[in-house]
Design an enzyme around this catalytic site. Structure first.
Site, mmCIF file in Angstrom:
data_model
loop_
_atom_site.group_PDB
_atom_site.id
_atom_site.type_symbol
_atom_site.label_atom_id
_atom_site.label_comp_id
_atom_site.label_asym_id
_atom_site.label_seq_id
_atom_site.Cartn_x
_atom_site.Cartn_y
_atom_site.Cartn_z
ATOM 1 N N HIS A 18 23.571 39.056 -24.473
ATOM 2 C CA HIS A 18 24.558 38.231 -25.074
ATOM 3 C C HIS A 18 25.416 37.574 -23.847
ATOM 4 O O HIS A 18 25.937 36.777 -24.123
ATOM 5 C CB HIS A 18 25.418 39.283 -25.845
ATOM 6 C CG HIS A 18 24.798 39.762 -27.079
ATOM 7 N ND1 HIS A 18 24.974 41.124 -27.952
ATOM 8 C CD2 HIS A 18 23.975 39.095 -27.897
ATOM 9 C CE1 HIS A 18 24.440 40.932 -28.969
ATOM 10 N NE2 HIS A 18 23.696 39.791 -28.854
ATOM 11 N N GLU A 120 19.005 35.239 -41.752
ATOM 12 C CA GLU A 120 18.595 36.499 -41.711
ATOM 13 C C GLU A 120 17.658 36.864 -42.897
ATOM 14 O O GLU A 120 18.226 36.260 -44.073
ATOM 15 C CB GLU A 120 19.833 37.518 -41.801
ATOM 16 C CG GLU A 120 19.478 38.921 -41.919
ATOM 17 C CD GLU A 120 18.412 39.570 -41.060
ATOM 18 O OE1 GLU A 120 18.616 39.324 -39.604
ATOM 19 O OE2 GLU A 120 17.857 40.382 -41.531
ATOM 20 N N ASP A 145 13.599 32.949 -44.174
ATOM 21 C CA ASP A 145 13.014 33.252 -42.754
ATOM 22 C C ASP A 145 13.138 32.098 -41.919
ATOM 23 O O ASP A 145 13.068 30.864 -42.223
ATOM 24 C CB ASP A 145 11.437 32.702 -43.477
ATOM 25 C CG ASP A 145 10.555 33.304 -42.232
ATOM 26 O OD1 ASP A 145 10.886 32.792 -41.015
ATOM 27 O OD2 ASP A 145 9.770 33.885 -42.391
ATOM 28 N N GLY A 146 13.889 32.514 -40.688
ATOM 29 C CA GLY A 146 14.432 31.446 -39.771
ATOM 30 C C GLY A 146 13.400 30.637 -39.210
ATOM 31 O O GLY A 146 13.624 29.476 -39.027
ATOM 32 N N ASP A 166 15.170 35.730 -31.691
ATOM 33 C CA ASP A 166 15.248 37.096 -31.257
ATOM 34 C C ASP A 166 14.628 38.041 -32.251
ATOM 35 O O ASP A 166 15.322 38.745 -33.206
ATOM 36 C CB ASP A 166 16.836 37.347 -31.029
ATOM 37 C CG ASP A 166 17.178 38.762 -30.640
ATOM 38 O OD1 ASP A 166 16.307 39.277 -30.160
ATOM 39 O OD2 ASP A 166 18.213 39.166 -30.845
HETATM 40 C C1 SAM Z 1 16.643 41.773 -32.985
HETATM 41 S S1 SAM Z 1 17.562 41.595 -34.516
HETATM 42 C C2 SAM Z 1 18.739 40.155 -34.318
HETATM 43 C C3 SAM Z 1 19.790 40.661 -33.371
HETATM 44 C C4 SAM Z 1 20.698 39.317 -33.260
HETATM 45 N N1 SAM Z 1 20.107 38.298 -32.580
HETATM 46 C C5 SAM Z 1 21.802 39.759 -32.281
HETATM 47 O O1 SAM Z 1 21.699 39.364 -30.914
HETATM 48 O O2 SAM Z 1 22.828 40.362 -32.565
HETATM 49 C C6 SAM Z 1 16.215 40.729 -35.607
HETATM 50 C C7 SAM Z 1 16.688 40.302 -36.790
HETATM 51 O O3 SAM Z 1 15.716 39.457 -37.451
HETATM 52 C C8 SAM Z 1 15.854 39.894 -38.902
HETATM 53 N N2 SAM Z 1 14.282 39.321 -39.064
HETATM 54 C C9 SAM Z 1 13.146 39.660 -39.189
HETATM 55 N N3 SAM Z 1 12.201 38.805 -39.317
HETATM 56 C C10 SAM Z 1 12.926 37.576 -39.768
HETATM 57 C C11 SAM Z 1 12.713 36.221 -40.115
HETATM 58 N N4 SAM Z 1 11.364 35.915 -40.193
HETATM 59 N N5 SAM Z 1 13.662 35.495 -40.335
HETATM 60 C C12 SAM Z 1 14.979 35.788 -40.234
HETATM 61 N N6 SAM Z 1 15.206 37.066 -39.775
HETATM 62 C C13 SAM Z 1 14.094 37.932 -39.607
HETATM 63 C C14 SAM Z 1 15.576 41.224 -38.829
HETATM 64 O O4 SAM Z 1 15.941 41.848 -40.084
HETATM 65 C C15 SAM Z 1 16.528 41.744 -37.924
HETATM 66 O O5 SAM Z 1 18.075 41.794 -38.468
#
Ligand code: SAM
Length: 291
Positions: A18, A120, A145-146, A166
């Site tokens: 961050h 998300e 799905d991102g 991430d």
């Molecule tokens: C490491 S966390 C993210 C933390 C966030 N980027 C932060 O720094 O505050 C990963 C997140 O990605 C989500 N996730 C997993 N696969 C995903 C996908 N294909 N597309 C979108 N979100 C996904 C998970 O549910 C989780 O909430």
């Protein structure tokens, strides 16, 4: 999927990621022209470090809580900028236990000419994200799905983009390779896109070959920033935090080396760890200048 970011919110890896994210956003904003912020794995956007779902901030004690509890004031402007953003969230809601996720930090920074999209995949996390970002009109939340959705938004009309990837790394080898592919595809669509990928420092047998593959596959300038607070190959848990930066801003590595050293001094009291800021791929101009 079992991963919940709440268990890890505010830990040393979140601090590393961050601080760097905010520094990238500031660097993007040195130009007036607007940009698109993309966050493929957004999480819940906001976490309560006093709640059972964060284990009452257990991991944050070695991260944000160690920083805010430190008697010394940070030297690096980038660390102070990050601490100010955390304080802004806490002040806004009136709750000293809150910790911002990447989408909140970015949304908080966006100017009228910028916009953002975050994805998300888990419905409950996505609903929490929508609540956390309720007041920010320039950041759109999508429950999807991102990685899949990136194709629909790149190239962006702004022609400037900051992409954060991430993943949860429940299957590290496969997720690292998918991230590599996602970055290459994104750069084919928008060559000047600035990309930040977070990766875990946990198992050198997975990491070293992946970094070697990145060096071979990428032609855009690529920097790796690493901060570790436990011996790198210890099997205990997460040893360190890695960030792969593609197309980083000019001289970013020099500032990053400084804030990483300071974070290391503040967060690794033993010390076991270290930090590095290394080019994996330099662009031709940089090679030429340093020759
Ligand atoms: C490491 S966390 C993210 C933390 C966030 N980027 C932060 O720094 O505050 C990963 C997140 O990605 C989500 N996730 C997993 N696969 C995903 C996908 N294909 N597309 C979108 N979100 C996904 C998970 O549910 C989780 O909430």
């Amino acid at each position: 999927m079992k991963y919940r970011h709440s268990f890890h919110a505010g830990n040393f890896a979140d601090v590393h990621k961050h601080v760097t994210l905010l520094a990238l956003l500031r660097a993007m904003q040195r130009k007036d022209k607007g940009f698109l912020y993309l966050d493929t794995h957004a999480g819940a956007g906001r976490y309560d470090l006093s709640a059972p779902e964060t284990h009452r901030g257990a991991e944050a004690r070695h991260g944000i809580t160690a920083l805010t509890g430190s008697s010394s004031v940070a030297d690096c402007a980038e660390i102070n900028d990050y601490l100010a953003a955390v304080a802004a969230l806490r002040g806004e809601i009136g709750d000293a236990h809150l910790y911002p996720g990447s989408p909140w930090l970015a949304a908080h920074m966006l100017r009228p000419q910028d916009r953002g999209i975050c994805w998300e995949i888990l419905p409950a996390e996505c609903r929490a994200l929508e609540r956390a970002l309720g007041g920010f009109r320039r950041m759109r939340v999508e429950c999807a799905d991102g990685t899949d959705q990136l194709r629909a938004v790149l190239p962006s009309r702004e022609r400037r983009c900051l992409l954060l990837i991430d993943p949860p790394y429940e299957n590290p080898a496969a997720e690292l390779d998918l991230a590599t592919q996602t970055i290459l595809t994104s750069l084919q669509r928008l060559a000047n896109c600035v990309v930040m990928l977070w990766y875990p420092i946990k198992d050198e047998r997975t990491l070293a070959p992946w970094l070697a593959r990145v060096e071979r596959a990428f032609s855009a300038p690529t920097l790796s920033l690493e901060l570790w607070i436990y011996p790198r190959d210890s099997r205990v848990g997460l040893n360190g935090s890695g960030l792969l930066l593609v197309n980083p801003p000019h001289q970013f590595e020099q500032r990053a080396a400084l804030w990483q050293q300071e974070l290391h001094a503040l967060l690794d009291k033993v010390p076991h760890g270290g930090s590095t800021a290394q080019w994996l791929v330099r662009d031709a101009d940089v090679d030429h200048a340093s020759a």
